[in-house]
Design a protein around this motif. Sequence first.
Motif, mmCIF file in Angstrom:
data_model
loop_
_atom_site.group_PDB
_atom_site.id
_atom_site.type_symbol
_atom_site.label_atom_id
_atom_site.label_comp_id
_atom_site.label_asym_id
_atom_site.label_seq_id
_atom_site.Cartn_x
_atom_site.Cartn_y
_atom_site.Cartn_z
ATOM 1 N N ASN A 120 11.291 10.806 -8.302
ATOM 2 C CA ASN A 120 12.200 12.079 -8.126
ATOM 3 C C ASN A 120 13.657 11.631 -8.349
ATOM 4 O OD1 ASN A 120 13.411 12.627 -5.322
ATOM 5 N ND2 ASN A 120 11.287 11.393 -5.094
ATOM 6 N N GLY A 132 7.631 22.504 -9.542
ATOM 7 C CA GLY A 132 8.743 22.978 -10.179
ATOM 8 C C GLY A 132 9.204 24.449 -10.135
ATOM 9 N N LEU A 188 14.525 22.234 -11.859
ATOM 10 C CA LEU A 188 13.298 21.613 -12.479
ATOM 11 C C LEU A 188 13.695 20.071 -12.433
ATOM 12 C CD1 LEU A 188 12.682 24.004 -15.406
ATOM 13 C CD2 LEU A 188 11.209 23.852 -13.154
ATOM 14 N N VAL A 229 10.506 18.601 -10.365
ATOM 15 C CA VAL A 229 9.178 18.352 -11.032
ATOM 16 C C VAL A 229 8.604 17.267 -10.788
ATOM 17 C CG1 VAL A 229 8.198 18.397 -13.452
ATOM 18 C CG2 VAL A 229 9.549 19.961 -12.803
ATOM 19 N N GLY A 289 10.234 16.923 -15.682
ATOM 20 C CA GLY A 289 11.586 17.540 -15.027
ATOM 21 C C GLY A 289 12.942 17.494 -15.760
#
Lengths: 133, 204
Positions: A52, B45, B72, B76, B81
């Motif tokens: 992420n 997301g 997003l 995600v 993403g």
Amino acid sequence: MNSSNARNVGIVIVSHSPKIAEGAADMVRQMVGNAVPLAWTGGDVDGGLGTNVAGILEAIETAWSPAGVAVLVDLGGAETNSEMAVEMLPEDRRARVVICNAPVVEGAVIAATESSGGSPLAAVKRSAEEFYA
Amino acid sequence: MSLDRAAREKLVRALAASVIEHADELTNLDQAIGDGDHGLNMKRGFGAVIATLPGLADKSLPEMLKTIGMTLVMKVGGASGPLVGTFFMELGNALPEQPARADLVAATDKAINAVKARGRSEAGQKTLLDVLVPVQAVLAGGGDARAIAAEAAQAADRTTPMLAIRGRASFLGERSIGHMDPGSRSASLLIGAAVNVLEFEASS
């Protein structure tokens, strides 16, 4: 070591698996101790396998050095999310972060070893990428 | 095209519902040729996008699209993403507040180029670009909502016989043939939901 620890190129490890990222960081520490700024991140925002952007940004901040940061990534999404994170950095930092095209574990150890000798960012990146080239 | 606040909220809810309701299907597609997280990732997301309502719909259309894109990107998790998020962010950057059809044609073209750059990919490699590119061509050619939605669905189907060149599916080599690309499927679902709300009328 020809420079103080915090001035050496920082190393960031990005893996889909937090265990791999943490384990690779352990291997780096075993090799170079505290000679380089180091951070790892892994997993999606819910803790599952994935990467992420926020975690990557945080890791870059943690490992930040005026000499720059070399990012080691595993598979596709880790690279795409890392590129996205680099673009979201303040402009003056963006050019001082590179993503290495190298295996995540081996690349991290080699890059950190190169950095621990005070090498500049380009040399750190090259050392990781040339090992398997 | 003018979207009032209610229409903007309707659009966001329709986009989110389209992927959330098909999360299991997307996951099944991704389990066949990827890492099996696409449904869950897109659900997370767009769940995060929904959570920013009602405030999200108070924003102008460009600002709303940029916010959706950034959400997003941040939530995600997979490569989807940055890819889908970049599409929304670039749409937001390119569109005026009250876009005409020509604005949408130009903005989608820019957004697609941004996705290509982000993924270092082109159409023909079994990715969402294999839906975005032909759908944009129908939009540019004056197709109505029905034609756009139909092309989106057909374009996703056309990824089934393709060989994956990018992403996790490319590791499978020829075994990627015979499975629909999950990213193309989610793109087609989002497009279908969007045109259903926007109700395009053919411009020619």
